[in-house]
Design a protein around this motif. Structure first.
Motif, PDB file in Angstrom:
ATOM      1  N   THR A 236      -2.072  -1.140  -8.831  1.00 58.76           N
ATOM      2  CA  THR A 236      -2.164   0.130  -8.124  1.00 58.76           C
ATOM      3  C   THR A 236      -3.628   0.504  -7.934  1.00 58.76           C
ATOM      4  OG1 THR A 236      -2.016   1.393 -10.181  1.00 58.76           O
ATOM      5  CG2 THR A 236       0.044   0.975  -9.008  1.00 58.76           C
ATOM      6  N   GLU A 237      -3.883   1.188  -6.850  1.00 59.48           N
ATOM      7  CA  GLU A 237      -5.225   1.676  -6.554  1.00 59.48           C
ATOM      8  C   GLU A 237      -5.113   3.160  -6.235  1.00 59.48           C
ATOM      9  OE1 GLU A 237      -6.957  -0.530  -3.335  1.00 59.48           O
ATOM     10  OE2 GLU A 237      -6.723  -2.453  -4.366  1.00 59.48           O
ATOM     11  N   THR A 238      -5.982   3.947  -6.849  1.00 59.68           N
ATOM     12  CA  THR A 238      -6.009   5.378  -6.586  1.00 59.68           C
ATOM     13  C   THR A 238      -6.765   5.632  -5.290  1.00 59.68           C
ATOM     14  OG1 THR A 238      -6.001   5.782  -8.954  1.00 59.68           O
ATOM     15  CG2 THR A 238      -6.644   7.622  -7.553  1.00 59.68           C
ATOM     16  N   GLU A 239      -6.211   6.505  -4.456  1.00 61.35           N
ATOM     17  CA  GLU A 239      -6.859   6.848  -3.198  1.00 61.35           C
ATOM     18  C   GLU A 239      -8.136   7.642  -3.457  1.00 61.35           C
ATOM     19  OE1 GLU A 239      -4.784   8.988  -0.198  1.00 61.35           O
ATOM     20  OE2 GLU A 239      -3.678   7.223   0.450  1.00 61.35           O
ATOM     21  N   GLU A 240      -9.157   7.349  -2.701  1.00 59.95           N
ATOM     22  CA  GLU A 240     -10.431   8.063  -2.827  1.00 59.95           C
ATOM     23  C   GLU A 240     -10.290   9.533  -2.408  1.00 59.95           C
ATOM     24  OE1 GLU A 240     -13.491   7.310  -4.084  1.00 59.95           O
ATOM     25  OE2 GLU A 240     -12.501   5.508  -4.847  1.00 59.95           O
ATOM     26  N   GLU A 241      -9.585   9.769  -1.290  1.00 62.11           N
ATOM     27  CA  GLU A 241      -9.464  11.123  -0.744  1.00 62.11           C
ATOM     28  C   GLU A 241      -8.587  12.026  -1.603  1.00 62.11           C
ATOM     29  OE1 GLU A 241      -7.964   8.442   1.468  1.00 62.11           O
ATOM     30  OE2 GLU A 241     -10.062   7.880   1.550  1.00 62.11           O
ATOM     31  N   ASP A 242      -7.546  11.457  -2.205  1.00 57.46           N
ATOM     32  CA  ASP A 242      -6.604  12.244  -3.010  1.00 57.46           C
ATOM     33  C   ASP A 242      -6.262  11.440  -4.254  1.00 57.46           C
ATOM     34  OD1 ASP A 242      -4.530  13.695  -4.127  1.00 57.46           O
ATOM     35  OD2 ASP A 242      -3.510  14.041  -2.219  1.00 57.46           O
ATOM     36  N   LYS A 243      -6.881  11.781  -5.349  1.00 50.62           N
ATOM     37  CA  LYS A 243      -6.743  11.012  -6.601  1.00 50.62           C
ATOM     38  C   LYS A 243      -5.315  11.028  -7.149  1.00 50.62           C
ATOM     39  CE  LYS A 243     -11.202  10.151  -7.022  1.00 50.62           C
ATOM     40  NZ  LYS A 243     -11.708   8.913  -6.554  1.00 50.62           N
ATOM     41  N   ARG A 244      -4.463  11.914  -6.641  1.00 48.77           N
ATOM     42  CA  ARG A 244      -3.073  11.959  -7.118  1.00 48.77           C
ATOM     43  C   ARG A 244      -2.239  10.813  -6.545  1.00 48.77           C
ATOM     44  NH1 ARG A 244      -1.679  17.704  -4.950  1.00 48.77           N
ATOM     45  NH2 ARG A 244      -2.838  16.717  -3.280  1.00 48.77           N
ATOM     46  N   ILE A 245      -2.707  10.211  -5.466  1.00 49.77           N
ATOM     47  CA  ILE A 245      -1.937   9.168  -4.780  1.00 49.77           C
ATOM     48  C   ILE A 245      -2.389   7.794  -5.231  1.00 49.77           C
ATOM     49  CG2 ILE A 245      -1.362   8.144  -2.540  1.00 49.77           C
ATOM     50  CD1 ILE A 245      -1.666  10.921  -1.333  1.00 49.77           C
ATOM     51  N   ARG A 246      -1.418   7.010  -5.710  1.00 48.40           N
ATOM     52  CA  ARG A 246      -1.675   5.626  -6.115  1.00 48.40           C
ATOM     53  C   ARG A 246      -0.966   4.705  -5.135  1.00 48.40           C
ATOM     54  NH1 ARG A 246       1.020   5.572 -11.549  1.00 48.40           N
ATOM     55  NH2 ARG A 246       0.807   3.351 -11.288  1.00 48.40           N
ATOM     56  N   ARG A 247      -1.728   3.831  -4.504  1.00 44.41           N
ATOM     57  CA  ARG A 247      -1.180   2.831  -3.582  1.00 44.41           C
ATOM     58  C   ARG A 247      -0.800   1.593  -4.387  1.00 44.41           C
ATOM     59  NH1 ARG A 247       0.222   5.273   0.997  1.00 44.41           N
ATOM     60  NH2 ARG A 247      -1.307   6.869   1.498  1.00 44.41           N
TER      61      ARG A 247
ATOM     62  N   GLY B 203       0.788  -1.220   0.000  1.00 43.54           N
ATOM     63  CA  GLY B 203       0.000   0.000   0.000  1.00 43.54           C
ATOM     64  C   GLY B 203       0.823   1.274   0.000  1.00 43.54           C
ATOM     65  N   MET B 204       2.138   1.145  -0.074  1.00 44.48           N
ATOM     66  CA  MET B 204       2.954   2.352  -0.129  1.00 44.48           C
ATOM     67  C   MET B 204       2.683   3.069  -1.452  1.00 44.48           C
ATOM     68  SD  MET B 204       6.785   0.714  -0.787  1.00 44.48           S
ATOM     69  CE  MET B 204       7.495   1.966   0.218  1.00 44.48           C
ATOM     70  N   ASN B 205       2.985   4.360  -1.507  1.00 42.94           N
ATOM     71  CA  ASN B 205       2.787   5.098  -2.749  1.00 42.94           C
ATOM     72  C   ASN B 205       4.122   5.291  -3.457  1.00 42.94           C
ATOM     73  OD1 ASN B 205       4.058   7.582  -1.830  1.00 42.94           O
ATOM     74  ND2 ASN B 205       2.197   8.002  -0.671  1.00 42.94           N
ATOM     75  N   LEU B 206       4.094   5.843  -4.662  1.00 44.62           N
ATOM     76  CA  LEU B 206       5.314   6.003  -5.453  1.00 44.62           C
ATOM     77  C   LEU B 206       6.344   6.889  -4.761  1.00 44.62           C
ATOM     78  CD1 LEU B 206       3.910   6.305  -9.058  1.00 44.62           C
ATOM     79  CD2 LEU B 206       5.569   4.630  -8.258  1.00 44.62           C
ATOM     80  N   HIS B 207       5.882   7.932  -4.123  1.00 46.49           N
ATOM     81  CA  HIS B 207       6.806   8.834  -3.435  1.00 46.49           C
ATOM     82  C   HIS B 207       7.554   8.087  -2.321  1.00 46.49           C
ATOM     83  CE1 HIS B 207       8.436  12.552  -1.844  1.00 46.49           C
ATOM     84  NE2 HIS B 207       7.975  12.210  -0.650  1.00 46.49           N
ATOM     85  N   GLU B 208       6.824   7.329  -1.531  1.00 49.59           N
ATOM     86  CA  GLU B 208       7.448   6.551  -0.451  1.00 49.59           C
ATOM     87  C   GLU B 208       8.406   5.501  -1.018  1.00 49.59           C
ATOM     88  OE1 GLU B 208       3.641   6.684   2.632  1.00 49.59           O
ATOM     89  OE2 GLU B 208       3.730   5.141   1.069  1.00 49.59           O
ATOM     90  N   LEU B 209       8.003   4.878  -2.100  1.00 53.34           N
ATOM     91  CA  LEU B 209       8.842   3.866  -2.737  1.00 53.34           C
ATOM     92  C   LEU B 209      10.155   4.472  -3.215  1.00 53.34           C
ATOM     93  CD1 LEU B 209       9.021   0.921  -3.708  1.00 53.34           C
ATOM     94  CD2 LEU B 209       7.802   1.611  -5.767  1.00 53.34           C
ATOM     95  N   ALA B 210      10.072   5.633  -3.839  1.00 54.60           N
ATOM     96  CA  ALA B 210      11.279   6.313  -4.318  1.00 54.60           C
ATOM     97  C   ALA B 210      12.175   6.712  -3.147  1.00 54.60           C
ATOM     98  CB  ALA B 210      10.893   7.528  -5.155  1.00 54.60           C
ATOM     99  N   LEU B 211      11.589   7.264  -2.107  1.00 53.47           N
ATOM    100  CA  LEU B 211      12.375   7.698  -0.943  1.00 53.47           C
ATOM    101  C   LEU B 211      13.091   6.530  -0.266  1.00 53.47           C
ATOM    102  CD1 LEU B 211      10.147  10.344   0.881  1.00 53.47           C
ATOM    103  CD2 LEU B 211      12.312  10.729  -0.301  1.00 53.47           C
TER     104      LEU B 211
END
Length: 149
Positions: free
Chosen positions: A79-90, A47-55
Protein backbone atom coordinates in the motif's frame (compact mmCIF):
# COMPACT_ATOMS: atom_id res chain seq x y z
CA UNK A 1 -47.48 -19.45 -6.04
CA UNK A 2 -44.35 -21.33 -5.01
CA UNK A 3 -42.70 -20.00 -1.89
CA UNK A 4 -39.16 -20.70 -3.14
CA UNK A 5 -38.11 -21.48 0.42
CA UNK A 6 -35.15 -23.60 -0.67
CA UNK A 7 -33.48 -21.01 -2.91
CA UNK A 8 -31.53 -19.59 0.05
CA UNK A 9 -30.43 -23.10 0.96
CA UNK A 10 -28.99 -23.68 -2.50
CA UNK A 11 -27.30 -20.29 -2.61
CA UNK A 12 -25.78 -21.00 0.81
CA UNK A 13 -24.67 -24.48 -0.31
CA UNK A 14 -23.00 -23.05 -3.41
CA UNK A 15 -21.21 -20.42 -1.31
CA UNK A 16 -19.91 -22.97 1.22
CA UNK A 17 -18.72 -25.31 -1.53
CA UNK A 18 -17.16 -22.36 -3.36
CA UNK A 19 -15.27 -21.43 -0.20
CA UNK A 20 -14.05 -25.01 0.26
CA UNK A 21 -12.92 -25.18 -3.37
CA UNK A 22 -10.84 -21.98 -3.17
CA UNK A 23 -9.45 -22.80 0.28
CA UNK A 24 -8.26 -26.16 -1.04
CA UNK A 25 -6.87 -24.90 -4.36
CA UNK A 26 -5.10 -21.84 -2.92
CA UNK A 27 -3.83 -23.29 0.35
CA UNK A 28 -0.23 -23.53 -0.91
CA UNK A 29 -0.25 -19.72 -1.29
CA UNK A 30 -1.51 -19.21 2.27
CA UNK A 31 -4.73 -17.58 1.09
CA UNK A 32 -8.21 -18.89 0.66
CA UNK A 33 -11.70 -17.83 -0.20
CA UNK A 34 -11.38 -14.82 2.07
CA UNK A 35 -8.67 -13.14 0.06
CA UNK A 36 -9.02 -14.39 -3.52
CA UNK A 37 -11.77 -11.91 -4.41
CA UNK A 38 -9.71 -8.99 -3.11
CA UNK A 39 -6.57 -10.17 -4.87
CA UNK A 40 -8.33 -10.26 -8.24
CA UNK A 41 -9.98 -6.88 -7.66
CA UNK A 42 -6.59 -5.30 -6.96
CA UNK A 43 -5.16 -7.03 -10.04
CA UNK A 44 -7.98 -5.64 -12.18
CA UNK A 45 -7.89 -2.17 -10.59
CA UNK A 46 -4.33 -1.36 -9.49
CA UNK A 47 -4.15 1.59 -7.14
CA UNK A 48 -7.69 1.30 -5.85
CA UNK A 49 -8.24 2.30 -2.22
CA UNK A 50 -9.85 0.33 0.60
CA UNK A 51 -13.18 2.08 0.24
CA UNK A 52 -13.38 1.23 -3.48
CA UNK A 53 -12.29 -2.33 -2.77
CA UNK A 54 -15.02 -2.78 -0.17
CA UNK A 55 -17.68 -1.26 -2.43
CA UNK A 56 -16.75 -3.49 -5.40
CA UNK A 57 -17.65 -6.59 -3.44
CA UNK A 58 -20.34 -5.22 -1.13
CA UNK A 59 -18.06 -5.77 1.86
CA UNK A 60 -17.69 -3.51 4.85
CA UNK A 61 -14.43 -1.59 5.15
CA UNK A 62 -13.28 -3.70 8.13
CA UNK A 63 -13.50 -6.91 6.09
CA UNK A 64 -11.60 -5.34 3.20
CA UNK A 65 -8.97 -4.05 5.64
CA UNK A 66 -8.46 -7.53 7.15
CA UNK A 67 -8.16 -9.10 3.70
CA UNK A 68 -5.60 -6.53 2.55
CA UNK A 69 -3.65 -6.97 5.80
CA UNK A 70 -3.48 -10.74 5.21
CA UNK A 71 -2.37 -10.20 1.60
CA UNK A 72 0.29 -7.74 2.80
CA UNK A 73 1.55 -10.22 5.39
CA UNK A 74 1.95 -12.81 2.66
CA UNK A 75 3.82 -10.30 0.49
CA UNK A 76 1.20 -10.17 -2.27
CA UNK A 77 0.20 -6.51 -1.99
CA UNK A 78 1.71 -3.23 -0.92
CA UNK A 79 0.00 0.00 0.00
CA UNK A 80 1.05 3.56 -0.65
CA UNK A 81 -0.34 6.57 1.17
CA UNK A 82 -1.53 9.38 -1.08
CA UNK A 83 0.47 12.59 -0.86
CA UNK A 84 -2.59 14.85 -1.18
CA UNK A 85 -4.72 12.98 1.38
CA UNK A 86 -2.82 10.88 3.92
CA UNK A 87 -6.04 9.03 4.87
CA UNK A 88 -6.13 7.29 1.48
CA UNK A 89 -4.00 4.20 0.92
CA UNK A 90 -3.65 2.93 -2.64
CA UNK A 91 -3.21 -0.83 -3.05
CA UNK A 92 -0.96 -2.55 -5.59
CA UNK A 93 0.10 -6.13 -6.25
CA UNK A 94 3.71 -7.13 -5.78
CA UNK A 95 5.71 -9.28 -8.21
CA UNK A 96 5.28 -12.12 -5.73
CA UNK A 97 1.51 -12.06 -6.40
CA UNK A 98 1.79 -12.97 -10.11
CA UNK A 99 1.67 -16.77 -9.68
CA UNK A 100 -1.13 -16.43 -7.11
CA UNK A 101 -3.20 -14.33 -9.50
CA UNK A 102 -2.59 -16.83 -12.33
CA UNK A 103 -3.66 -19.75 -10.13
CA UNK A 104 -6.67 -17.83 -8.83
CA UNK A 105 -7.81 -16.99 -12.36
CA UNK A 106 -7.46 -20.68 -13.29
CA UNK A 107 -9.58 -21.54 -10.25
CA UNK A 108 -12.27 -19.04 -11.25
CA UNK A 109 -12.54 -20.71 -14.66
CA UNK A 110 -12.44 -24.21 -13.19
CA UNK A 111 -15.12 -23.46 -10.59
CA UNK A 112 -17.39 -21.94 -13.24
CA UNK A 113 -17.03 -25.08 -15.36
CA UNK A 114 -17.78 -27.29 -12.35
CA UNK A 115 -20.99 -25.52 -11.37
CA UNK A 116 -22.17 -24.96 -14.95
CA UNK A 117 -21.51 -28.52 -16.09
CA UNK A 118 -24.28 -29.85 -18.32
CA UNK A 119 -25.80 -26.42 -18.98
CA UNK A 120 -26.10 -25.15 -22.53
CA UNK A 121 -24.54 -21.85 -23.53
CA UNK A 122 -27.94 -20.18 -23.30
CA UNK A 123 -28.64 -21.71 -19.87
CA UNK A 124 -25.25 -20.47 -18.63
CA UNK A 125 -26.04 -16.92 -19.76
CA UNK A 126 -29.51 -17.09 -18.22
CA UNK A 127 -28.16 -18.45 -14.90
CA UNK A 128 -25.68 -15.58 -14.69
CA UNK A 129 -28.32 -13.03 -15.68
CA UNK A 130 -30.68 -14.29 -12.97
CA UNK A 131 -27.98 -14.38 -10.30
CA UNK A 132 -26.96 -10.81 -11.14
CA UNK A 133 -30.59 -9.75 -10.84
CA UNK A 134 -30.98 -11.50 -7.48
CA UNK A 135 -27.77 -9.90 -6.19
CA UNK A 136 -28.99 -6.48 -7.36
CA UNK A 137 -32.33 -7.06 -5.61
CA UNK A 138 -30.57 -8.00 -2.38
CA UNK A 139 -28.22 -5.03 -2.62
CA UNK A 140 -31.08 -2.58 -3.21
CA UNK A 141 -33.03 -4.05 -0.28
CA UNK A 142 -30.04 -3.82 2.06
CA UNK A 143 -29.32 -0.25 0.94
CA UNK A 144 -32.90 0.75 1.75
CA UNK A 145 -32.66 -0.93 5.16
CA UNK A 146 -29.62 1.04 6.28
CA UNK A 147 -30.63 3.41 9.01
CA UNK A 148 -33.97 1.67 9.66
CA UNK A 149 -32.54 -0.55 12.40
Amino acid sequence: MDKHRDIGKYISTLQRLNNMFYANRLSSFQIGCGQQFFLLQIFNHPGMNLHELALNGNYDKATATRAVKKLEEEGYVRTETEEEDKRIRRIYLTDQAKPVVEKTQECVDEWAEIILEGLTGEERKEAERLLVRMADNAHRFNSRQKGKE
